[in-house]
Write a protein that holds these residues in place. Structure first.
Motif, mmCIF file in Angstrom:
data_model
loop_
_atom_site.group_PDB
_atom_site.id
_atom_site.type_symbol
_atom_site.label_atom_id
_atom_site.label_comp_id
_atom_site.label_asym_id
_atom_site.label_seq_id
_atom_site.Cartn_x
_atom_site.Cartn_y
_atom_site.Cartn_z
ATOM 1 N N ILE A 234 -36.935 20.401 22.560
ATOM 2 C CA ILE A 234 -36.776 21.275 21.493
ATOM 3 C C ILE A 234 -38.108 22.393 21.309
ATOM 4 O O ILE A 234 -37.950 23.420 20.990
ATOM 5 N N GLY A 235 -39.152 21.755 21.736
ATOM 6 C CA GLY A 235 -40.506 22.523 21.779
ATOM 7 C C GLY A 235 -40.321 23.894 22.408
ATOM 8 O O GLY A 235 -40.920 24.932 22.248
ATOM 9 N N ALA A 236 -39.533 24.110 23.395
ATOM 10 C CA ALA A 236 -39.071 25.245 24.120
ATOM 11 C C ALA A 236 -39.057 26.446 23.212
ATOM 12 O O ALA A 236 -39.263 27.567 23.525
ATOM 13 N N VAL A 237 -38.311 25.962 22.146
ATOM 14 C CA VAL A 237 -38.006 27.251 21.086
ATOM 15 C C VAL A 237 -39.125 27.987 20.807
ATOM 16 O O VAL A 237 -39.129 29.146 20.643
ATOM 17 N N LEU A 238 -40.285 27.201 20.404
ATOM 18 C CA LEU A 238 -41.433 27.898 20.013
ATOM 19 C C LEU A 238 -42.139 28.772 20.981
ATOM 20 O O LEU A 238 -42.763 29.841 20.803
ATOM 21 N N ALA A 239 -41.787 28.612 22.421
ATOM 22 C CA ALA A 239 -42.068 29.323 23.516
ATOM 23 C C ALA A 239 -41.179 30.554 23.878
ATOM 24 O O ALA A 239 -41.340 31.471 24.642
ATOM 25 N N GLY A 240 -40.202 30.596 22.956
ATOM 26 C CA GLY A 240 -39.243 31.927 23.013
ATOM 27 C C GLY A 240 -38.179 31.337 23.999
ATOM 28 O O GLY A 240 -37.242 32.381 24.354
ATOM 29 N N ILE A 241 -37.913 30.157 24.620
ATOM 30 C CA ILE A 241 -36.831 30.095 25.213
ATOM 31 C C ILE A 241 -35.797 29.375 24.531
ATOM 32 O O ILE A 241 -35.800 28.482 23.459
ATOM 33 N N GLU A 242 -34.318 29.855 24.740
ATOM 34 C CA GLU A 242 -33.160 29.583 24.014
ATOM 35 C C GLU A 242 -32.904 28.040 24.421
ATOM 36 O O GLU A 242 -32.942 27.765 25.507
ATOM 37 N N VAL A 243 -32.527 27.298 23.149
ATOM 38 C CA VAL A 243 -32.220 26.089 23.388
ATOM 39 C C VAL A 243 -31.136 25.660 22.503
ATOM 40 O O VAL A 243 -31.131 25.996 21.549
ATOM 41 N N GLU A 244 -30.073 24.975 23.212
ATOM 42 C CA GLU A 244 -28.993 24.455 22.182
ATOM 43 C C GLU A 244 -28.419 23.244 22.604
ATOM 44 O O GLU A 244 -29.045 22.667 23.749
ATOM 45 N N LEU A 245 -27.672 22.352 21.701
ATOM 46 C CA LEU A 245 -27.355 21.140 21.903
ATOM 47 C C LEU A 245 -25.944 21.260 22.463
ATOM 48 O O LEU A 245 -25.246 21.868 21.661
ATOM 49 N N SER A 246 -25.460 20.577 23.433
ATOM 50 C CA SER A 246 -24.165 20.773 23.817
ATOM 51 C C SER A 246 -23.176 20.006 22.987
ATOM 52 O O SER A 246 -23.453 18.959 22.453
ATOM 53 N N GLY A 247 -22.183 20.602 22.437
ATOM 54 C CA GLY A 247 -21.252 19.792 21.654
ATOM 55 C C GLY A 247 -21.705 19.925 20.064
ATOM 56 O O GLY A 247 -21.048 19.516 19.245
ATOM 57 N N SER A 248 -22.804 20.655 19.850
ATOM 58 C CA SER A 248 -23.356 20.769 18.430
ATOM 59 C C SER A 248 -22.337 21.599 17.517
ATOM 60 O O SER A 248 -21.732 22.568 17.954
ATOM 61 N N ARG A 249 -22.106 21.175 16.325
ATOM 62 C CA ARG A 249 -21.097 21.657 15.447
ATOM 63 C C ARG A 249 -21.882 22.928 14.736
ATOM 64 O O ARG A 249 -21.148 23.699 13.964
ATOM 65 N N GLY A 250 -23.118 22.756 14.974
ATOM 66 C CA GLY A 250 -23.818 24.063 14.586
ATOM 67 C C GLY A 250 -23.958 24.262 12.901
ATOM 68 O O GLY A 250 -23.833 25.298 12.389
ATOM 69 N N THR A 251 -24.087 22.960 12.438
ATOM 70 C CA THR A 251 -24.198 23.327 10.900
ATOM 71 C C THR A 251 -25.534 24.023 10.449
ATOM 72 O O THR A 251 -26.441 23.949 11.344
ATOM 73 N N LYS A 252 -25.401 24.928 9.403
ATOM 74 C CA LYS A 252 -26.486 25.694 9.083
ATOM 75 C C LYS A 252 -27.447 24.862 8.061
ATOM 76 O O LYS A 252 -26.869 24.573 6.992
ATOM 77 N N TYR A 253 -28.790 24.859 8.439
ATOM 78 C CA TYR A 253 -29.622 24.454 7.448
ATOM 79 C C TYR A 253 -30.651 25.544 6.824
ATOM 80 O O TYR A 253 -30.883 26.332 7.485
ATOM 81 N N LYS A 254 -30.862 25.462 5.588
ATOM 82 C CA LYS A 254 -31.945 26.263 4.969
ATOM 83 C C LYS A 254 -33.008 25.617 4.374
ATOM 84 O O LYS A 254 -32.939 24.766 3.544
ATOM 85 N N LEU A 255 -34.456 25.906 4.751
ATOM 86 C CA LEU A 255 -35.523 25.194 4.356
ATOM 87 C C LEU A 255 -36.301 26.327 3.528
ATOM 88 O O LEU A 255 -36.384 27.323 4.399
ATOM 89 N N ARG A 256 -36.933 26.004 2.547
ATOM 90 C CA ARG A 256 -37.904 26.901 1.994
ATOM 91 C C ARG A 256 -39.210 26.412 1.735
ATOM 92 O O ARG A 256 -39.318 25.562 1.224
ATOM 93 N N ILE A 257 -40.156 26.850 2.602
ATOM 94 C CA ILE A 257 -41.563 26.426 2.420
ATOM 95 C C ILE A 257 -42.505 27.672 2.423
ATOM 96 O O ILE A 257 -42.235 28.530 3.249
ATOM 97 N N LYS A 258 -43.284 27.668 1.365
ATOM 98 C CA LYS A 258 -44.223 28.978 1.222
ATOM 99 C C LYS A 258 -45.402 28.642 2.064
ATOM 100 O O LYS A 258 -45.868 27.471 2.067
ATOM 101 N N GLY A 259 -46.294 29.624 2.573
ATOM 102 C CA GLY A 259 -47.417 29.685 3.221
ATOM 103 C C GLY A 259 -47.499 29.406 4.660
ATOM 104 O O GLY A 259 -48.782 28.843 4.987
ATOM 105 N N VAL A 260 -46.342 28.955 5.219
ATOM 106 C CA VAL A 260 -46.601 28.613 6.800
ATOM 107 C C VAL A 260 -45.658 29.793 7.575
ATOM 108 O O VAL A 260 -44.640 30.493 6.865
ATOM 109 N N PRO A 261 -46.034 30.011 8.703
ATOM 110 C CA PRO A 261 -45.217 30.861 9.518
ATOM 111 C C PRO A 261 -43.803 30.676 9.330
ATOM 112 O O PRO A 261 -43.517 29.695 9.631
#
Ligand code: F3S
Length: 481
Positions: free
Chosen positions: A76-103
């Motif tokens: 999954i670390g490939a995401v940070l290098a800009g490579i598209e990554v997906e999980l086969s069969g994922s239902r794609g639930t959306k998550y929302k995380l709020r953290i201040k002061g980080v990129p």
């Protein structure tokens, strides 16, 4: 589309300049992943593998997209290098995380990981252990990534320790490390320290102040330490890539999935040991054998009465080097094994002396005199240092001999005067680094003897040297007079 038939070792299984698979025994060895959608059934081996994606992108040899068939945080670390990554069969639930002061991209990374793993929630982590510290491993691409996140003001808010660097920070000249390498290595350590990491520079963080308790959630890299934390300490971590570690250290939380959940800690394989094993080399071989045959298993090992710390470290390192073993249970030895006393699985792996000895032969490539004897993979504990000291007291090394341990132990042993005995025997003890992550090939070594199956594997694949696997007993008989 390229569908990989077996898990890949990102660290040493792909040529980063061409994108061609070079992993020994991989069914698709010789095929390029460049520009393709690659279906990946997971990764094996070192957690530093995540930096490979930065190198692949930089060299124009990256895959177009990765489709994971199961969650794997190194990939999954490939995401940070800009490579598209997906999980086969994922239902794609959306998550929302709020953290201040980080990129922002760090937060998006965690959300993406949670989405792909269908995580139950985000949980705080007690500590992080970062792999990927050596310049010999992460190279220019990794250093540039560190410079970039450092300049964007990233600060780690969780206890964060670090794996070995590419040299002893104080005695790199004695090791013969080139100055050009040392300059880059010192920069890596100071960037991480300025971001808040504690530069323990050891793969045994649990012996240097980062000791999670039973049931605690941590986010650790360094595959041998991951298996040790899960199996021996009963803490909970997945095998995390180095970039994920930095994200978790900055954000202070991770998605809850994988080995953090009780249901994924149950055995999936019975290993029946039919012979007596002793010493780190033999237990390392047992782990290596299990990882090679069943890379994703949670083995429940029976037939062992008791084990020493050095043997548990070696077992942890072996299974994680040849496969992706994050957790094992040893009946009567490790804490969670008692939960599964009567557990039955469909797969069984019987192991006898014959299998262990034949694997040892497979891992050795020469049988003459080595030009270096390298011990301490994983880093020597206090007990191992004392034992080895007793074995060589009054003797003299016939070949150059290096032992690797943590700075914490090296300092204590120096203060106690114990190191003098090793010095008199001609043994050099180094901290902060190890035989695999220092640039051995640039120091002129070609034939290395070691007692560690993990080191034997990576010395060949990463350092390109010939290897001889020997037990501690044989070492003192053969290479000391
Ligand atoms: Fe440690 Fe180096 Fe071995 S980091 S586990 S001594 S390869």
């Amino acid at each position: 589309m390229l569908k990989l038939e077996k898990p890949i070792s990102w660290l040493d299984g792909v040529d980063t300049s061409t994108g061609v698979i070079k992993q020994k025994n991989h069914p698709q060895k010789g095929i390029s992943i460049t520009g393709k959608t690659v279906v990946v059934p997971g990764s094996i081996g070192s957690t530093v593998g995540a930096y490979t994606f930065f190198k692949l992108v930089k060299n124009g040899s990256a895959p177009r997209k990765i489709v994971l068939t199961g969650p794997d945080s190194v990939t999954i670390g490939a995401v940070l290098a800009g490579i598209e990554v997906e999980l086969s069969g994922s239902r794609g639930t959306k998550y929302k995380l709020r953290i201040k002061g980080v990129p922002e991209r760090f937060v998006r990374y965690l959300e993406k990981e949670a989405e792909m793993t269908e995580a139950e929630e985000f949980i705080p982590v007690r500590s992080v252990h970062l792999s990927g510290i050596s310049y010999a491993t992460i190279g220019k691409a990794g250093l540039e990534f560190l410079r970039e996140i450092h300049s964007s003001g990233v600060h780690f808010q969780t206890l964060t320790t670090t794996n070995p660097a590419g040299m002893d920070l104080e005695r790199w000249r004695d090791m013969g490390v080139p100055g050009s390498f040392a300059e880059k290595q010192l920069e890596i350590v100071s960037l991480l320290t300025e971001m808040g990491a504690i530069p323990t520079l050891t793969c045994t963080p649990y012996l240097s102040g980062n000791l999670p308790l039973f049931g605690e959630h941590v986010c650790w890299g360094e595959s041998s330490a991951v298996a040790f934390a899960n199996s021996v300490l009963g803490a909970r971590t997945n095998r995390e890539g180095s970039v994920k570690g930095m994200v978790a250290a900055a954000c202070g939380c991770i998605p809850l999935y994988g080995k953090h959940l009780e249901r994924n800690r149950q055995p999936t394989l019975k290993v029946v040991l039919k012979c007596n094993l002793s010493g780190p080399m033999e237990f390392g071989l047992l782990g290596f054998l299990i990882g090679r045959e069943f890379p994703d298993a949670v083995p429940l090992i029976s037939g062992i009465n008791k084990m020493k710390l050095s043997e548990l470290k070696a077992l942890s390192a072996g299974g994680a080097a040849s496969g992706g073993i994050e957790l094992f249970h040893v009946k009567g030895v490790t804490p969670e094994a008692q939960l599964y006393e009567r557990y039955d699985t469909t797969s069984t792996l019987p192991v006898g002396k014959r299998e262990i000895l034949s694997l040892r032969e497979d891992l050795s490539t020469f049988n003459s005199s080595p030009d270096l004897l390298a011990l301490g993979c994983p880093h020597f504990s206090a007990e191992e240092l004392l034992e080895f000291m007793k074995m060589v007291q009054g003797k003299r090394a016939l070949v150059r001999t290096w032992i690797f341990t943590s700075r914490t132990l090296l300092t204590a042993f120096r203060r106690s005067g114990h190191l003098r005995i090793l010095k008199t025997a001609g043994v050099e003890v180094y901290a902060d680094t190890c035989m695999v992550v220092c640039p051995l090939e640039r120091m002129g070594f070609r034939k290395v003897a070691t007692n560690s199956p993990k080191a034997a594997k990576y010395l060949r694949s990463m350092r390109g040297v010939d290897v001889m696997l020997v037990s501690l007993r044989e070492i003192t008989n053969k290479f000391f007079s």
